[in-house]
Design an enzyme around this catalytic site. Structure first.
Site: not given
Ligand code: NAD
Ligand code: WQD
Length: 338
Positions: A124, A149, A153
């Protein structure tokens, strides 16, 4: 070629499964449904027109994982499984360290024992912490994360790089996602958060559908063009296609590679609200609220390394992201059925 997809029922995993199947890979999905529904797997099959194998298994269950590796011939792993809610991670740090870190260590152990040394990992932009200035480049310092969190990562990146140092036969691709939004064009799969959404786009779509009254815009006094926070939103299908490219490279050459997956363009919260209103025709009720602790003003990528080395570039713009998020939310107002 068979690819194990951990967390394949989740938001990014489900979109990636479809692109992997479209690209001709066989997939084996593992999920424990902690944050997803079985229905997403049915829809992956429906949209791709292909069957695949699924195991309900926790990645911390070493025996269970080992049985899967013994039963299937796994060539590589794409590892999405993990917990991802920043606020929850502050309240439940041990669960996050256990699930994300112990889970990844367990998965890598089983991979190693079964001679599978190719992994693509979901990292991330959060690993860049708050001290770097955007555009963020892969060569910048990481760490200084502000919540458990993000720290998971960061620590997993270190663990994977130590693993590579110990054995150069591994192919490890670390993908640093920026802010994934949007959904598959069909509107059949998308992001289905539990409870009150933490992230901006699902909150906006829930206001649009009438489930929430008003979007709180967290701060309008940042040093940005309109005072609201700027982020690099990327269409989840572009992100999924980035995984197919990273997998192709990991399958063909050992190494440890780190790539930003973003568009390189930053949009403010109010830019996103306006783009959503234009794409959906729905007016979003919002009010300015205090800054959210831990937020930074601006975060966007330099995605040029992924373009140069993977031949990957995000193609979908902000309006398409908004239109696709809205199609998913409006046709599935309550997300996936149980
Ligand atoms: P998500 O929660 O929709 O998907 C994660 C999946 O993993 C879920 O289906 C959950 O049930 C499964 N899971 C969790 N723990 C588990 C375990 N111990 N064993 C088996 N399955 C398990 O999340 P996402 O948004 O699809 O994110 C996927 C990956 O990308 C995550 O690692 C997340 O941290 C990373 N990521 C997400 C974002 C974002 O904004 N969505 C941003 C950066 C990184
Ligand atoms: C985006 C912008 C908020 C909600 C997070 C995690 C990051 C990654 C992605 C997993 C910011 C603003 C949000 C609301 C708002 N996840 N906001 N009102 O914080 O950039 O990233 O998700 O790895 O690790 O930190 O994403 O969508 O929460 O926020 O004004 O109700 O929207 O302040 O500027 P963020 P976000």
């Amino acid at each position: 070629m068979s690819i194990l997809v951990t967390g394949g029922a989740g938001y990014i995993g489900s979109h990636t499964c479809i692109e992997l199947l479209n690209a001709g890979y066989e997939i084996v999905v593992v999920d424990n449904f902690y944050n997803s529904k079985r229905e997403s797997l049915k829809r992956i099959a429906e949209l791709s027109g292909k069957e695949f194998t699924f195991y309900e298994c926790d990645i911390r269950d070493k025996e269970g994982l080992d049985k899967i590796f013994k039963a299937e011939k796994i060539d590589a792993v794409i590892h999405f499984a993990g917990l991802k809610a920043v606020g929850e991670s502050c309240a439940k740090p041990l669960e996050y360290y256990d699930n994300n870190i112990a889970g990844t260590v367990c998965l890598c152990e089983v991979m190693k024992e079964n001679g599978c040394k190719k992994i693509v990992f979901s990292s991330s932009a959060t690993v860049y912490g708050s001290n770097n200035v955007s555009p963020l480049k892969e060569t910048m310092m990481t760490g200084g994360t502000t919540n458990p969190y993000g720290t998971t990562k960061y620590m997993i990146e270190i663990i994977l790089s130590d693993l590579f140092k110990s054995d150069n036969e591994w192919s490890i691709s670390i993908l640093r996602y920026f802010n994934p939004i949007g959904a598959h064009k069909s509107g059949r799969i998308g992001e289905d958060p539990n409870g009150i959404p933490n992230n901006l786009m699902p909150y906006i779509t829930q206001v649009a559908i009438g489930k929430r009254e008003c979007l709180g815009v967290f701060g309008d006094d940042y040093d940005t063009h309109d005072g609201t926070g700027v982020r690099d939103y990327i269409h989840v299908v572009d992100l999924a296609l980035g995984h197919v490219k990273a997998l192709g490279r990991a399958l063909n050459q050992p190494g440890l590679d780190i790539y930003n997956l973003g568009t390189g363009t930053g949009y403010s919260v109010l830019d996103v609200v306006k783009a959503f209103e234009k794409a959906s025709g729905v007016t979003i009720n919002y009010k300015i609220a205090p800054r959210r602790p831990g937020d930074i003003a601006t975060c966007y990528s330099d995605p040029s390394k992924a373009q140069a080395e993977l031949g990957w570039k995000a193609e979908r713009g902000i309006e398409e992201m908004c239109a696709d998020s809205w199609r998913w939310q409006s046709t599935n107002p309550n997300g996936y059925p149980d």
